[in-house]
Design an enzyme around this catalytic site. Structure first.
Site, PDB file in Angstrom:
ATOM      1  N   MET A 149       0.856  -1.152   0.000  1.00 32.70           N
ATOM      2  CA  MET A 149       0.000   0.000   0.000  1.00 32.70           C
ATOM      3  C   MET A 149       0.897   1.208   0.000  1.00 32.70           C
ATOM      4  O   MET A 149       2.012   1.048   0.433  1.00 32.70           O
ATOM      5  CB  MET A 149      -0.819  -0.257   1.156  1.00 32.70           C
ATOM      6  CG  MET A 149      -1.547   0.371   2.112  1.00 32.70           C
ATOM      7  SD  MET A 149      -1.859   1.485   3.170  1.00 32.70           S
ATOM      8  CE  MET A 149      -0.774   1.286   4.437  1.00 32.70           C
ATOM      9  N   PRO A 150       0.654   2.276  -0.568  1.00 27.84           N
ATOM     10  CA  PRO A 150      -0.671   2.875  -0.764  1.00 27.84           C
ATOM     11  C   PRO A 150      -1.386   2.399  -2.037  1.00 27.84           C
ATOM     12  O   PRO A 150      -0.788   1.773  -2.890  1.00 27.84           O
ATOM     13  CB  PRO A 150      -0.351   4.360  -0.870  1.00 27.84           C
ATOM     14  CG  PRO A 150       0.998   4.416  -1.466  1.00 27.84           C
ATOM     15  CD  PRO A 150       1.727   3.220  -0.904  1.00 27.84           C
ATOM     16  N   LEU A 151      -2.649   2.764  -2.087  1.00 33.11           N
ATOM     17  CA  LEU A 151      -3.462   2.546  -3.274  1.00 33.11           C
ATOM     18  C   LEU A 151      -3.555   3.873  -4.014  1.00 33.11           C
ATOM     19  O   LEU A 151      -3.912   4.897  -3.415  1.00 33.11           O
ATOM     20  CB  LEU A 151      -4.860   2.077  -2.875  1.00 33.11           C
ATOM     21  CG  LEU A 151      -5.958   2.149  -3.931  1.00 33.11           C
ATOM     22  CD1 LEU A 151      -5.666   1.206  -5.088  1.00 33.11           C
ATOM     23  CD2 LEU A 151      -7.309   1.835  -3.310  1.00 33.11           C
ATOM     24  N   TYR A 174      -4.566   6.723  -1.312  1.00 38.56           N
ATOM     25  CA  TYR A 174      -5.149   6.153  -0.101  1.00 38.56           C
ATOM     26  C   TYR A 174      -4.003   5.494   0.665  1.00 38.56           C
ATOM     27  O   TYR A 174      -3.340   4.598   0.149  1.00 38.56           O
ATOM     28  CB  TYR A 174      -6.208   5.106  -0.435  1.00 38.56           C
ATOM     29  CG  TYR A 174      -7.407   5.669  -1.152  1.00 38.56           C
ATOM     30  CD1 TYR A 174      -8.544   6.052  -0.437  1.00 38.56           C
ATOM     31  CD2 TYR A 174      -7.422   5.811  -2.536  1.00 38.56           C
ATOM     32  CE1 TYR A 174      -9.660   6.561  -1.091  1.00 38.56           C
ATOM     33  CE2 TYR A 174      -8.524   6.319  -3.192  1.00 38.56           C
ATOM     34  CZ  TYR A 174      -9.641   6.693  -2.469  1.00 38.56           C
ATOM     35  OH  TYR A 174     -10.739   7.199  -3.118  1.00 38.56           O
ATOM     36  N   TYR A 200      -0.464  -0.975  -5.961  1.00 41.02           N
ATOM     37  CA  TYR A 200      -1.919  -0.999  -6.086  1.00 41.02           C
ATOM     38  C   TYR A 200      -2.339   0.262  -6.826  1.00 41.02           C
ATOM     39  O   TYR A 200      -2.167   1.371  -6.312  1.00 41.02           O
ATOM     40  CB  TYR A 200      -2.577  -1.077  -4.700  1.00 41.02           C
ATOM     41  CG  TYR A 200      -2.137  -2.308  -3.935  1.00 41.02           C
ATOM     42  CD1 TYR A 200      -2.792  -3.517  -4.119  1.00 41.02           C
ATOM     43  CD2 TYR A 200      -1.034  -2.260  -3.085  1.00 41.02           C
ATOM     44  CE1 TYR A 200      -2.373  -4.657  -3.449  1.00 41.02           C
ATOM     45  CE2 TYR A 200      -0.610  -3.394  -2.415  1.00 41.02           C
ATOM     46  CZ  TYR A 200      -1.279  -4.590  -2.599  1.00 41.02           C
ATOM     47  OH  TYR A 200      -0.854  -5.714  -1.947  1.00 41.02           O
TER      48      TYR A 200
END
Length: 129
Positions: free
Chosen positions: A1-3, A72, A40
């Site tokens: 992550m992040p997305l 995100y 992602y």
């Protein structure tokens, strides 16, 4: 992550989108120091009339090469965010010709417990990650 979620005006080729996404991933690696397979990304292509981005009084001129990025992520420091923004702008300009005035970025922060990567399990909370 992040997305990372991208909104673009439709019309880029698959190759152009791959180049853009690869550039964004390089910025993530540099700014956040995540593992290489921590990738992602989602792309939404929109008709031109579906994206209205003006200049918030900054005197910006936007083109159809506009890229809106929502990040995100779990909490990041101001320094990490600023480094990501600068790296993303540099990477997109050099690889995809996206001018800085055509790039808009926003961060949406949540906690690590807000993520499940598979199987309905919060891997950060269970200690798997």
């Amino acid at each position: 992550m992040p997305l990372l979620q991208f909104d673009l005006i439709e019309g880029r080729s698959e190759s152009e989108l791959k180049t853009l996404l690869d550039a964004a991933h390089r910025a993530v690696l540099t700014a956040f120091g995540v593992p290489p397979r921590d990738r992602y990304q989602i792309v939404h292509e929109n008709k031109k009339y579906q994206m209205v981005f003006e200049d918030t009084g900054l005197g910006l001129t936007r083109s159809d090469n506009l890229v809106m990025v929502r990040v995100y992520t779990s909490p990041r420091s101001s320094e990490q965010k600023q480094r990501f923004m600068a790296e993303l702008a540099r990477e997109l300009e050099s690889s995809s010709g996206v001018r800085g005035s055509d790039l808009m970025i926003t961060f949406i922060t949540n906690d690590k417990g807000d993520w499940s990567f598979a199987n309905g399990v919060a891997q950060y909370l269970t200690g798997e990650l």
